[in-house]
Write a protein that holds these residues in place. Structure first.
Motif, PDB file in Angstrom:
ATOM      1  N   ILE A   1       0.836  -1.198   0.000  1.00 56.50           N
ATOM      2  CA  ILE A   1       0.000   0.000   0.000  1.00 56.50           C
ATOM      3  C   ILE A   1       0.870   1.247   0.000  1.00 56.50           C
ATOM      4  CG2 ILE A   1      -1.618   1.389   1.382  1.00 56.50           C
ATOM      5  CD1 ILE A   1      -2.879  -1.217   2.337  1.00 56.50           C
TER       6      ILE A   1
ATOM      7  N   VAL B   1       0.796  -7.084  -7.336  1.00 53.43           N
ATOM      8  CA  VAL B   1      -0.112  -5.993  -7.692  1.00 53.43           C
ATOM      9  C   VAL B   1      -1.547  -6.496  -7.860  1.00 53.43           C
ATOM     10  CG1 VAL B   1      -0.655  -4.283  -9.464  1.00 53.43           C
ATOM     11  CG2 VAL B   1       1.704  -4.611  -8.747  1.00 53.43           C
TER      12      VAL B   1
ATOM     13  N   MET C   1      -3.118  -7.376  -4.570  1.00 55.65           N
ATOM     14  CA  MET C   1      -3.662  -6.201  -3.886  1.00 55.65           C
ATOM     15  C   MET C   1      -4.988  -5.780  -4.517  1.00 55.65           C
ATOM     16  SD  MET C   1      -1.989  -5.293  -1.260  1.00 55.65           S
ATOM     17  CE  MET C   1      -2.755  -3.682  -1.064  1.00 55.65           C
ATOM     18  N   GLY C   2      -5.080  -5.940  -5.844  1.00 51.93           N
ATOM     19  CA  GLY C   2      -6.353  -5.651  -6.506  1.00 51.93           C
ATOM     20  C   GLY C   2      -7.473  -6.523  -5.974  1.00 51.93           C
TER      21      GLY C   2
ATOM     22  N   ILE D   1      -8.617  -5.099  -2.762  1.00 53.31           N
ATOM     23  CA  ILE D   1      -9.444  -3.912  -2.999  1.00 53.31           C
ATOM     24  C   ILE D   1     -10.866  -4.335  -3.356  1.00 53.31           C
ATOM     25  CG2 ILE D   1      -9.818  -1.967  -4.576  1.00 53.31           C
ATOM     26  CD1 ILE D   1      -6.735  -1.720  -4.740  1.00 53.31           C
TER      27      ILE D   1
ATOM     28  N   VAL E   1     -10.947   1.709  -8.871  1.00 52.88           N
ATOM     29  CA  VAL E   1      -9.908   1.843  -7.849  1.00 52.88           C
ATOM     30  C   VAL E   1      -8.791   0.820  -8.080  1.00 52.88           C
ATOM     31  CG1 VAL E   1      -9.406   1.681  -5.379  1.00 52.88           C
ATOM     32  CG2 VAL E   1     -11.514   2.775  -6.142  1.00 52.88           C
ATOM     33  N   GLY E   2      -9.185  -0.417  -8.394  1.00 52.75           N
ATOM     34  CA  GLY E   2      -8.197  -1.456  -8.668  1.00 52.75           C
ATOM     35  C   GLY E   2      -7.349  -1.122  -9.880  1.00 52.75           C
TER      36      GLY E   2
ATOM     37  N   TYR F   1      -4.888   1.669  -8.888  1.00 58.86           N
ATOM     38  CA  TYR F   1      -3.798   1.133  -8.063  1.00 58.86           C
ATOM     39  C   TYR F   1      -2.800   0.368  -8.922  1.00 58.86           C
ATOM     40  CZ  TYR F   1      -1.105  -1.749  -4.918  1.00 58.86           C
ATOM     41  OH  TYR F   1      -0.052  -2.369  -4.282  1.00 58.86           O
ATOM     42  N   THR F   2      -3.304  -0.483  -9.810  1.00 59.54           N
ATOM     43  CA  THR F   2      -2.423  -1.292 -10.643  1.00 59.54           C
ATOM     44  C   THR F   2      -1.538  -0.415 -11.522  1.00 59.54           C
ATOM     45  OG1 THR F   2      -4.046  -3.088 -10.695  1.00 59.54           O
ATOM     46  CG2 THR F   2      -2.349  -3.115 -12.394  1.00 59.54           C
TER      47      THR F   2
ATOM     48  N   TRP G   1      -0.684   2.712 -11.000  1.00 60.25           N
ATOM     49  CA  TRP G   1       0.258   3.431 -10.126  1.00 60.25           C
ATOM     50  C   TRP G   1       1.386   2.511  -9.663  1.00 60.25           C
ATOM     51  CZ3 TRP G   1       0.525   2.599  -4.575  1.00 60.25           C
ATOM     52  CH2 TRP G   1       1.434   3.452  -3.931  1.00 60.25           C
ATOM     53  N   ALA G   2       1.058   1.299  -9.246  1.00 61.06           N
ATOM     54  CA  ALA G   2       2.062   0.376  -8.713  1.00 61.06           C
ATOM     55  C   ALA G   2       3.060  -0.043  -9.782  1.00 61.06           C
ATOM     56  CB  ALA G   2       1.373  -0.851  -8.122  1.00 61.06           C
TER      57      ALA G   2
END
Length: 239
Positions: free
Chosen positions: A55, A158, A161-162, A165, A187-188, A191-192, A194-195
Motif C-alpha cells: 500500500i 499488484v 492487492m487488486g 481492494i 480503484v483497482g 492502483y495497478t 500506479w504500482a
C-alpha cells in the motif's frame, strides 16, 4: 547419531548442518497451529506486513524482493492465491453475481460461457489476465531488461492487492447493498497503474502512461483471446 530425514546427512546438533532441518519435528497440536497462524499474519514479515508495504510503496518493495531480500514479503504465488481466495469467499458469501465487470449475451455461445466463468471466478481470471498484462508490460518496459518471470512476480503482488481492494468493496456492497463493485474496478485499475509505474522509476510520468496502456491492452487481449477461443470452439462443434 542419526541422519537428517531431509537430506540424509549425519546430524551433530539440533539442526542439520547441510539444510537446516530440525533433528526432531514438533508435534502438530493447538500450540503449533497458533504459531503458524501468527507466523502468516506477522506484522514484520507476514501477509499483513506485505499488504502494508504494497500500500505504502509497492514499487520499491517489489524491487527489493527481486534483488535484495525475499524473506520479508509473502511469496508472490502464495499471496495472489490467498488474496484471490479472500475475494472469492467475500463474493460468494454476499452472492455478488455481477462483480465489477458485466457481460451480456442473448445467445448461449461458448464465448458467453467463458465470460460467465470469468464473472464467477475473478480471482482465477485475474491470474490468467496477469499473463497478458505481463507480455504488454515486457514490451513497453523492454529497456529495463527484466524477464517475463520477474514481471509476473510484480503482477502477482499488484493483482493480489487488486483482489483485496475488490474484497473491501464486496464487503461494503454486501453490508450496505449499494452497487459499488464498478467503483472497485476503477480503484483497482488506478492502483495497478500506479504500482506498475512506480516499480519502473516512479519519477518518470511516462512510466505511468505505459503502465496504463499495458494494463488496458492486457485486459483487451485477454478478452479478445477468450472471444476467439469461443468462436473456434463453436465452429468446431457445429462441424
Amino acid at each position: 547419531m542419526t541422519n537428517c530425514k531431509a537430506c540424509n546427512i549425519e546430524l551433530t546438533s539440533k539442526y542439520c548442518p547441510n539444510c537446516g532441518q530440525s533433528s526432531q519435528l514438533k508435534r502438530i497440536d493447538g500450540h503449533y497451529i497458533i504459531h503458524e497462524i501468527e507466523h502468516v499474519l506477522h506484522f514484520e514479515r507476514g501477509i499483513l506486513y506485505t499488504i502494508k508495504e504494497l500500500i505504502v510503496n509497492p514499487g520499491q518493495n517489489v524491487r527489493n524482493y527481486l534483488s535484495e531480500n525475499r524473506s520479508r514479503l509473502v511469496k508472490p504465488i502464495i499471496f495472489i492465491i490467498v488474496t484471490s481466495l479472500v475475494y472469492s469467499t467475500c463474493s460468494n458469501f454476499f452472492h455478488l453475481e455481477d462483480g465489477y465487470i458485466r457481460y451480456f449475451d442473448s445467445n448461449k455461445s461458448t464465448t458467453s460461457t467463458i465470460f460467465e466463468w470469468v464473472q464467477g471466478h475473478y480471482g482465477y481470471a485475474n491470474i490468467i489476465m496477469g499473463i497478458f498484462i505481463a507480455l504488454w508490460t515486457k514490451l513497453f518496459f523492454r529497456k529495463y531488461k527484466l524477464n517475463i518471470f520477474e514481471i509476473l512476480i510484480l503482477l502477482c503482488f499488484v493483482i493480489g492487492m487488486g483482489m483485496l481492494i475488490y474484497s473491501v468493496f464486496a464487503i461494503i456492497q454486501g453490508l450496505t447493498h449499494f452497487k459499488v463493485m464498478q467503483i472497485a474496478g476503477i480503484v483497482g485499475f488506478v492502483y495497478t497503474t500506479w504500482a506498475i509505474g512506480q516499480f519502473y522509476e516512479k519519477e518518470k510520468v511516462i512510466n505511468y502512461v505505459k503502465a496504463f496502456f499495458a494494463y488496458i491492452l492486457g485486459m483487451i487481449t485477454f478478452a479478445l483471446t477468450a472471444i476467439i477461443i469461443g468462436i473456434i470452439v463453436d465452429i468446431v462443434i457445429k462441424h
